[in-house]
Design an enzyme around this catalytic site. Structure first.
Site, PDB file in Angstrom:
ATOM      1  N   HIS A 287       0.279  -0.894   0.259  1.00  8.76           N
ATOM      2  CA  HIS A 287      -0.316  -0.259  -0.015  1.00  8.76           C
ATOM      3  C   HIS A 287       0.803   1.318  -0.143  1.00  8.76           C
ATOM      4  O   HIS A 287       2.568   1.456   0.259  1.00  8.76           O
ATOM      5  CB  HIS A 287      -1.118  -0.181   0.810  1.00  8.76           C
ATOM      6  CG  HIS A 287      -0.423   0.423   2.215  1.00  8.76           C
ATOM      7  ND1 HIS A 287       0.474  -0.982   2.591  1.00  8.76           N
ATOM      8  CD2 HIS A 287      -0.591   0.565   3.976  1.00  8.76           C
ATOM      9  CE1 HIS A 287       1.093  -1.128   4.328  1.00  8.76           C
ATOM     10  NE2 HIS A 287       0.012   0.605   4.738  1.00  8.76           N
TER      11      HIS A 287
ATOM     12  N   HIS B 185       1.202   4.432   1.987  1.00  9.67           N
ATOM     13  CA  HIS B 185       2.072   4.001   3.042  1.00  9.67           C
ATOM     14  C   HIS B 185       2.989   4.955   3.015  1.00  9.67           C
ATOM     15  O   HIS B 185       3.738   3.838   2.550  1.00  9.67           O
ATOM     16  CB  HIS B 185       0.891   3.815   5.023  1.00  9.67           C
ATOM     17  CG  HIS B 185       0.096   4.046   5.018  1.00  9.67           C
ATOM     18  ND1 HIS B 185      -1.038   3.473   5.786  1.00  9.67           N
ATOM     19  CD2 HIS B 185      -0.617   5.063   4.368  1.00  9.67           C
ATOM     20  CE1 HIS B 185      -1.734   4.089   5.824  1.00  9.67           C
ATOM     21  NE2 HIS B 185      -1.835   5.426   5.613  1.00  9.67           N
TER      22      HIS B 185
ATOM     23  N   ASP C 290       0.447  -3.766   5.682  1.00  4.20           N
ATOM     24  CA  ASP C 290      -1.103  -3.062   7.038  1.00  4.20           C
ATOM     25  C   ASP C 290      -2.567  -4.127   6.815  1.00  4.20           C
ATOM     26  O   ASP C 290      -3.158  -3.602   6.153  1.00  4.20           O
ATOM     27  CB  ASP C 290      -1.150  -2.361   6.853  1.00  4.20           C
ATOM     28  CG  ASP C 290       0.848  -1.460   7.789  1.00  4.20           C
ATOM     29  OD1 ASP C 290       1.641  -2.785   8.010  1.00  4.20           O
ATOM     30  OD2 ASP C 290       0.668  -0.641   7.670  1.00  4.20           O
TER      31      ASP C 290
ATOM     32  N   ASP D 200       5.980   4.521   4.818  1.00  3.51           N
ATOM     33  CA  ASP D 200       6.519   3.710   5.808  1.00  3.51           C
ATOM     34  C   ASP D 200       6.968   2.184   4.987  1.00  3.51           C
ATOM     35  O   ASP D 200       7.710   1.415   5.671  1.00  3.51           O
ATOM     36  CB  ASP D 200       6.239   3.527   7.366  1.00  3.51           C
ATOM     37  CG  ASP D 200       4.812   2.818   7.652  1.00  3.51           C
ATOM     38  OD1 ASP D 200       3.830   3.195   6.366  1.00  3.51           O
ATOM     39  OD2 ASP D 200       4.540   1.545   8.379  1.00  3.51           O
ATOM     40  N   HIS D 201       6.214   2.253   4.044  1.00  4.78           N
ATOM     41  CA  HIS D 201       6.183   1.456   2.606  1.00  4.78           C
ATOM     42  C   HIS D 201       6.651   1.574   1.662  1.00  4.78           C
ATOM     43  O   HIS D 201       7.090   0.819   0.814  1.00  4.78           O
ATOM     44  CB  HIS D 201       4.705   0.724   2.979  1.00  4.78           C
ATOM     45  CG  HIS D 201       4.599   0.032   3.901  1.00  4.78           C
ATOM     46  ND1 HIS D 201       4.407  -0.977   4.044  1.00  4.78           N
ATOM     47  CD2 HIS D 201       3.952   0.442   5.137  1.00  4.78           C
ATOM     48  CE1 HIS D 201       3.199  -1.386   5.895  1.00  4.78           C
ATOM     49  NE2 HIS D 201       3.487  -0.015   5.806  1.00  4.78           N
TER      50      HIS D 201
ATOM     51  N   HIS E 246       6.236  -5.998  11.175  1.00  2.77           N
ATOM     52  CA  HIS E 246       5.358  -3.705  11.119  1.00  2.77           C
ATOM     53  C   HIS E 246       5.693  -4.033  13.510  1.00  2.77           C
ATOM     54  O   HIS E 246       4.008  -3.862  13.080  1.00  2.77           O
ATOM     55  CB  HIS E 246       4.316  -4.388  10.378  1.00  2.77           C
ATOM     56  CG  HIS E 246       3.948  -2.804  10.776  1.00  2.77           C
ATOM     57  ND1 HIS E 246       3.032  -2.324  11.080  1.00  2.77           N
ATOM     58  CD2 HIS E 246       4.306  -2.260   9.606  1.00  2.77           C
ATOM     59  CE1 HIS E 246       2.704  -1.290  10.421  1.00  2.77           C
ATOM     60  NE2 HIS E 246       3.450  -0.550   9.718  1.00  2.77           N
TER      61      HIS E 246
ATOM     62  N   HIS F 159      -7.395  -2.258   5.707  1.00  2.28           N
ATOM     63  CA  HIS F 159      -6.466  -1.274   6.414  1.00  2.28           C
ATOM     64  C   HIS F 159      -7.087  -0.544   6.232  1.00  2.28           C
ATOM     65  O   HIS F 159      -8.402   0.018   5.993  1.00  2.28           O
ATOM     66  CB  HIS F 159      -5.436  -1.180   5.543  1.00  2.28           C
ATOM     67  CG  HIS F 159      -4.391  -0.009   6.368  1.00  2.28           C
ATOM     68  ND1 HIS F 159      -3.839  -0.664   7.789  1.00  2.28           N
ATOM     69  CD2 HIS F 159      -3.456   0.684   5.845  1.00  2.28           C
ATOM     70  CE1 HIS F 159      -3.184   0.243   7.868  1.00  2.28           C
ATOM     71  NE2 HIS F 159      -2.494   1.104   6.697  1.00  2.28           N
TER      72      HIS F 159
HETATM   73 ZN    ZN Z   1       2.271   0.777   7.715  1.00  2.00          ZN
HETATM   74 ZN    ZN Z   2      -0.155   1.553   6.227  1.00  2.00          ZN
END
Ligand code: ZN
Ligand code: ZN
Length: 314
Positions: A63, A65, A211, A67-68, A269, A140
């Site tokens: 996805h 976000h 996530d 942090d990915h 995570h 998510h």
């Molecule tokens: Zn994340």
């Molecule tokens: Zn996320």
């Protein structure tokens, strides 16, 4: 196949854990490796391993976000600097193409290789003679995919000595036997393929989930797999807290592994709230639901041989 975690943290990097990135090493299978998610500084993490960016063949993004995905542009650029010539394919949700192309264009990054970006929907997103990969939407706070990675059964192995003992000469007859065909020798004797080949070896199977809250799609993707890789952003008993953030607890991750009939669970995570000394407590909470749980640390490396999961680097 080996798995190596380059980042196991949630949301933002901490000293202990970088943001999400998981490598599926397929050096024996196809001489390459695949990357699942690419948090910021994934290429820095790679510098501490034996991984060579030019061997990176595919990137799967769960996805959008940060942090990915925030590690993507730098890694794509460095792969080019480091002599990456082979094509690279990114699979990810709608938006990944615009984001990557815009960043590359505005930063005037020049890539010396062909970059393919495929915006995926649910279903089989990749298949060849070795592998098939299915994607499903999880639950998510934005569209987020989980992936089911299946290696197809390996071709049967010819037991050459046995064939020779039965009088099969070197040459095309051996190939026929290996491919499942029986042959008749010059003396009229039949040699049966099943007598001179070892049983087909089943391939490995993984569920790599982004996530997500506890959801049915996770269980479906994980059905009977060797290893489930699930997030565990929260600890047991904080389900009500996890839900509005679109995340799961360690017990919910364990529940997915249990209900799907998976063999092993690795969680990642992990929130920076948990001190390193609390990680074992987290694992024990999950153990009450599912017997084979590992909480992954950055750089942890695992090998799966038959059904046995071994941690080869901690
Ligand atoms: Zn994340
Ligand atoms: Zn996320």
């Amino acid at each position: 196949m080996e798995l190596q975690f380059l980042g196991t943290g949630a949301g933002m990097p901490s000293k202990q854990r970088n943001t999400s990135a998981l490598v599926v090493k397929l050096m024996q299978e196809r001489g390459t490796f695949w990357l699942f998610d690419c948090g910021e500084a994934t290429q820095h993490q790679m510098l501490h391993t034996t991984l060579k960016p030019r061997k990176l063949e595919k990137i799967f993004i769960t996805h959008m976000h940060g942090d990915h995905i925030f590690g993507l542009p730098g890694l794509l650029g460095s792969r080019s600097f480091l002599d990456g010539k082979e094509p690279l394919t990114i699979y990810g949700p709608v938006g990944i193409k615009e984001w990557v192309i815009t960043t590359i264009r505005l930063s005037r990054t020049v890539l010396q290789y062909q970059l393919n970006i495929i915006e995926i929907t649910e279903g089989v997103i990749f298949e060849d003679e070795q592998f098939s990969i299915e994607a499903k939407l999880l639950d998510h706070v934005m569209p987020c995919f989980g992936f089911r990675v299946l290696q197809k059964p390996l071709p049967p192995v010819l037991l050459i000595e046995k064939a020779q003992q039965l009088g099969v000469p070197k040459g095309p007859m051996l190939a026929k036997l290996k491919n499942g065909h029986d042959v008749v020798l010059d003396n009229g004797q039949t040699v049966y393929s099943q007598d001179v080949t070892a049983d087909t070896v089943k391939g490995f199977s993984l569920a790599i989930l982004g996530d997500t809250r506890f959801c049915q799609a996770s269980i479906e993707l994980s059905k009977d797999v060797d290893i489930v890789i699930h997030e565990a952003t929260f600890d047991a008993g904080t389900e009500d807290l996890a839900k509005p953030y679109g995340h799961a607890t360690i017990t919910q991750a364990a529940q997915v592994a249990k209900e799907s009939g998976a063999k092993h669970l690795i969680v990642q995570h992990i929130s920076a709230r948990f001190l390193p000394s609390e990680v074992e407590k987290l694992r024990k909470q999950g153990l009450s639901v599912f017997p084979s749980i590992t909480v992954a640390e950055d750089f942890a490396e695992f090998e799966l041989i038959q059904d046995e999961l071994t941690q080869i680097y901690k």
